[in-house]
Write a protein that holds these residues in place. Sequence first.
Motif, PDB file in Angstrom:
ATOM      1  N   MET A   1     -12.688  -4.302  20.693  1.00 47.86           N
ATOM      2  CA  MET A   1     -11.832  -3.319  21.416  1.00 47.86           C
ATOM      3  C   MET A   1     -10.251  -3.697  21.156  1.00 47.86           C
ATOM      4  SD  MET A   1     -13.638  -2.972  25.143  1.00 47.86           S
ATOM      5  CE  MET A   1     -13.475  -4.574  25.492  1.00 47.86           C
ATOM      6  N   ARG A   2      -9.725  -2.628  20.581  1.00 48.67           N
ATOM      7  CA  ARG A   2      -8.323  -2.562  20.014  1.00 48.67           C
ATOM      8  C   ARG A   2      -7.483  -2.131  21.092  1.00 48.67           C
ATOM      9  NH1 ARG A   2      -6.513   0.406  14.483  1.00 48.67           N
ATOM     10  NH2 ARG A   2      -6.362   1.948  15.785  1.00 48.67           N
ATOM     11  N   THR A   3      -6.369  -2.918  21.278  1.00 46.65           N
ATOM     12  CA  THR A   3      -5.268  -2.703  22.467  1.00 46.65           C
ATOM     13  C   THR A   3      -4.286  -1.944  22.140  1.00 46.65           C
ATOM     14  OG1 THR A   3      -5.982  -4.818  23.443  1.00 46.65           O
ATOM     15  CG2 THR A   3      -4.104  -3.924  24.127  1.00 46.65           C
ATOM     16  N   MET A   4      -3.903  -1.133  22.878  1.00 48.29           N
ATOM     17  CA  MET A   4      -2.481  -0.378  22.659  1.00 48.29           C
ATOM     18  C   MET A   4      -1.584  -0.900  24.006  1.00 48.29           C
ATOM     19  SD  MET A   4      -2.435   1.534  20.029  1.00 48.29           S
ATOM     20  CE  MET A   4      -0.876   2.545  20.293  1.00 48.29           C
ATOM     21  N   ASN A   5      -0.286  -0.957  23.904  1.00 43.49           N
ATOM     22  CA  ASN A   5       0.652  -1.364  24.779  1.00 43.49           C
ATOM     23  C   ASN A   5       1.557  -0.146  25.125  1.00 43.49           C
ATOM     24  OD1 ASN A   5       0.194  -4.530  24.738  1.00 43.49           O
ATOM     25  ND2 ASN A   5       0.543  -3.954  22.685  1.00 43.49           N
ATOM     26  N   THR A   6       1.820  -0.040  26.371  1.00 45.92           N
ATOM     27  CA  THR A   6       2.534   0.957  27.018  1.00 45.92           C
ATOM     28  C   THR A   6       4.083   0.678  26.682  1.00 45.92           C
ATOM     29  OG1 THR A   6       2.671  -0.088  29.048  1.00 45.92           O
ATOM     30  CG2 THR A   6       1.207   1.642  28.737  1.00 45.92           C
ATOM     31  N   THR A   7       4.781   1.744  26.454  1.00 47.14           N
ATOM     32  CA  THR A   7       6.229   1.568  26.236  1.00 47.14           C
ATOM     33  C   THR A   7       6.955   0.656  27.363  1.00 47.14           C
ATOM     34  OG1 THR A   7       6.323   3.777  25.283  1.00 47.14           O
ATOM     35  CG2 THR A   7       8.352   2.834  25.987  1.00 47.14           C
ATOM     36  N   VAL A 133       1.285  -6.394  20.211  1.00 41.10           N
ATOM     37  CA  VAL A 133       1.878  -5.676  19.059  1.00 41.10           C
ATOM     38  C   VAL A 133       0.765  -4.566  18.960  1.00 41.10           C
ATOM     39  CG1 VAL A 133       1.886  -5.495  16.410  1.00 41.10           C
ATOM     40  CG2 VAL A 133       2.404  -7.718  17.508  1.00 41.10           C
ATOM     41  N   ASN A 134       1.398  -3.267  18.753  1.00 41.47           N
ATOM     42  CA  ASN A 134       0.660  -2.153  18.518  1.00 41.47           C
ATOM     43  C   ASN A 134       0.073  -1.886  17.179  1.00 41.47           C
ATOM     44  OD1 ASN A 134       0.521  -1.324  21.324  1.00 41.47           O
ATOM     45  ND2 ASN A 134       2.319   0.075  21.051  1.00 41.47           N
ATOM     46  N   PRO A 135      -1.181  -1.515  17.015  1.00 38.90           N
ATOM     47  CA  PRO A 135      -1.662  -1.395  15.750  1.00 38.90           C
ATOM     48  C   PRO A 135      -0.908  -0.324  15.030  1.00 38.90           C
ATOM     49  CG  PRO A 135      -3.434  -1.067  17.132  1.00 38.90           C
ATOM     50  CD  PRO A 135      -2.293  -1.395  18.008  1.00 38.90           C
TER      51      PRO A 135
END
Length: 137
Positions: A1-7, A133-135
């Motif tokens: 599961m790949r993670t995104m980070n909020t601003t 780190v966002n992909p």
Amino acid sequence: MRTMNTTYFLNLVSGNVFGSKKTPAVPEKYYLGLSSAAPALDGSGVVEPGDGTGYARVELTSLSAPVNGVVTNNAAIDFAESTSEWGTMTHFVVYDALTGGNLLMYGELSASRRVEAATIMTIKLGSLNLSVVNPTA
């Protein structure tokens, strides 16, 4: 599961690491939740199961040391048994509070899951990969 980070989270981490903005501080505890909708980078769009369904976020307590900037779960993560239907969960979310709080990270589940009553939703050992780190692809 790949993670995104909020601003919000990216700014929080950068400010704390480089000392340009240390308030708020980096959270000491993190909580995993589920969403039936795709969150956005601004922290909006999360749809968690409603009250009275047996749903609650789970504190992340068994995370690995970072390897190449990625932290994984060292144990399976079990949510409480549902007492009624939660709907179809499509995303995981990471917050800085058990309820309310700020959305920090999110990602798509490897497979969407319809959670009916009397179901225990589990994230398998090593399946949750968190990074600040966002992909790019």
